[in-house]
Design a protein around this motif. Structure first.
Motif, PDB file in Angstrom:
ATOM      1  N   UNK A  27       0.814  -1.496   0.266  1.00 33.38           N
ATOM      2  CA  UNK A  27       0.502   0.067  -0.138  1.00 33.38           C
ATOM      3  C   UNK A  27       0.781   0.969   0.104  1.00 33.38           C
ATOM      4  N   UNK A  28       0.548   2.306  -1.005  1.00 32.46           N
ATOM      5  CA  UNK A  28       0.959   4.024  -0.145  1.00 32.46           C
ATOM      6  C   UNK A  28       1.371   4.094   1.147  1.00 32.46           C
ATOM      7  N   UNK A  29       0.786   3.614   1.976  1.00 37.00           N
ATOM      8  CA  UNK A  29       0.730   4.361   3.009  1.00 37.00           C
ATOM      9  C   UNK A  29       2.086   4.407   3.687  1.00 37.00           C
ATOM     10  N   UNK A  30       2.746   3.036   3.068  1.00 38.58           N
ATOM     11  CA  UNK A  30       3.441   3.005   3.882  1.00 38.58           C
ATOM     12  C   UNK A  30       4.838   3.686   3.881  1.00 38.58           C
ATOM     13  N   UNK A  31       4.899   4.011   2.199  1.00 41.93           N
ATOM     14  CA  UNK A  31       5.974   5.404   1.392  1.00 41.93           C
ATOM     15  C   UNK A  31       5.496   6.636   2.461  1.00 41.93           C
ATOM     16  N   UNK A  32       4.076   7.046   2.663  1.00 37.38           N
ATOM     17  CA  UNK A  32       3.495   8.228   3.623  1.00 37.38           C
ATOM     18  C   UNK A  32       4.566   7.915   4.807  1.00 37.38           C
ATOM     19  N   UNK A  33       4.166   7.227   5.566  1.00 39.10           N
ATOM     20  CA  UNK A  33       4.332   6.816   6.481  1.00 39.10           C
ATOM     21  C   UNK A  33       6.402   7.421   6.782  1.00 39.10           C
ATOM     22  N   UNK A  34       6.791   6.478   6.143  1.00 41.54           N
ATOM     23  CA  UNK A  34       8.545   6.693   5.942  1.00 41.54           C
ATOM     24  C   UNK A  34       8.365   8.366   6.058  1.00 41.54           C
ATOM     25  N   UNK A  35       7.561   9.264   4.834  1.00 37.86           N
ATOM     26  CA  UNK A  35       8.434  10.500   5.044  1.00 37.86           C
ATOM     27  C   UNK A  35       7.902  11.246   5.581  1.00 37.86           C
ATOM     28  N   UNK A  36       6.831  10.258   6.582  1.00 38.48           N
ATOM     29  CA  UNK A  36       5.828  11.605   7.822  1.00 38.48           C
ATOM     30  C   UNK A  36       6.509  11.764   8.866  1.00 38.48           C
TER      31      UNK A  36
END
Length: 307
Positions: A27-36
């Motif tokens: 899921x794209x959310x894993x990359x988002x959380x990393x950037x967050x």
């Protein structure tokens, strides 16, 4: 120190690989959380460093802006299902938080104008610039959905380039600079960088993009598609040209990001943004070029998407 640096570097590489695979397969959310997490840590590190050469930022406002901005992005992206919805929502939230910062400092007896300026600086770097990387993660065909099949060619290629181009740029810049030395690149900002290293970095960036191009060819030609790569255009010549440009200019942005971070640290009189990562400094020390690359790759692919 060398052993410590190798261990930390290996850990960072494993985290990078895990983030890429999870973002592309789960899921794209894993990359988002990393950037967050990078944005939150980076905002804190930047606040500490900026305090050495400017009026101290209001850290709580900078951190709240990070949370509110990401929240606005995610809500808009998943509610409206448009490629640009999240970015528009984020920058709208950023404008609101800048206004809040100005109002707080103007009405406070504790803070002055300098506190507002430094706080806004932290909001912009690294937080706002990192959002372009998150935007790159949402190049999808929303008639299909946010899944592997719905990924536009720019999405997976962009994420891979964000990790590979800066890595190859930094390695080649170090090797060429150490081997050939010669004229200093920007002695007043970073005295250890040489023009030869910058040229080596450009070659490294193109090589990194060439690897992504090769993997794309293997995926299209032989069906060996580990990372879901697709041709950027309808022809191999134009796809190859795009990758060369992405690698070359991406390397320029990576080196510019490195110099920008070095300038801030020199102004503040510090060697690293923090000592969070043993042997590597702080989070911002590892992603300074990554941040600028994200901006370039997002804008480049956004133009390709529009035309």
């Amino acid at each position: 120190m060398k052993k410590e640096r190798i261990i930390t570097g290996t850990f960072i590489a494993i985290v990078y690989a895990a983030v890429v695979l999870l973002a592309m397969y789960v899921h794209p959310i894993f990359f988002d959380v990393f950037i967050f997490l990078i944005a939150a840590c980076g905002a804190y590190e930047m606040s500490k460093v900026v305090s050495e050469c400017m009026s101290p930022p209001i850290v709580i406002i900078a951190l709240v802006q990070t949370v509110v901005g990401f929240g606005a992005f995610w809500f808009a992206q998943y509610f409206f299902n448009l490629n640009s919805a999240g970015m528009l929502a984020y920058f709208a939230a950023l404008c609101v938080m800048i206004l809040v910062t100005v109002i707080v400092t103007a009405s406070s007896k504790t803070y002055v104008k300098g506190n507002a300026v430094s706080t806004i600086l932290v909001m912009l770097y690294p937080c706002a610039l990192l959002m372009f990387a998150v935007g790159l993660n949402y190049f999808f065909d929303y008639t299909i959905g946010i899944n592997t099949d719905g990924s536009l060619p720019f999405r997976n290629a962009g994420i891979a380039l964000m990790f590979i181009v800066p890595a190859f740029t930094d390695v080649f810049a170090y090797v060429f600079g150490f081997a050939f030395k010669g004229k200093k690149l920007c002695p007043s900002i970073s005295p250890n960088k040489h023009v030869s290293g910058a040229i080596g970095g450009l070659l490294g960036g193109m090589l990194g993009a060439g690897i992504v191009l090769l993997l794309t060819y293997l995926a299209e030609r032989f069906g060996v598609n580990i990372l879901g790569f697709k041709m950027l255009t309808d022809g191999w010549i134009s796809t190859s040209i795009n990758f060369i440009v992405l690698g070359l200019v991406g390397s320029v942005f990576d080196q510019a990001g490195d110099l920008f971070a070095s300038y801030i640290k020199r102004r503040a009189g510090v060697k690293d943004f923090s000592n969070l990562l043993p042997g590597h400094g702080g989070v911002l020390d590892r992603v300074d070029g990554f941040i600028f690359c994200g901006v370039f790759f997002y804008l480049y692919f956004a133009v390709m998407y529009l035309i």
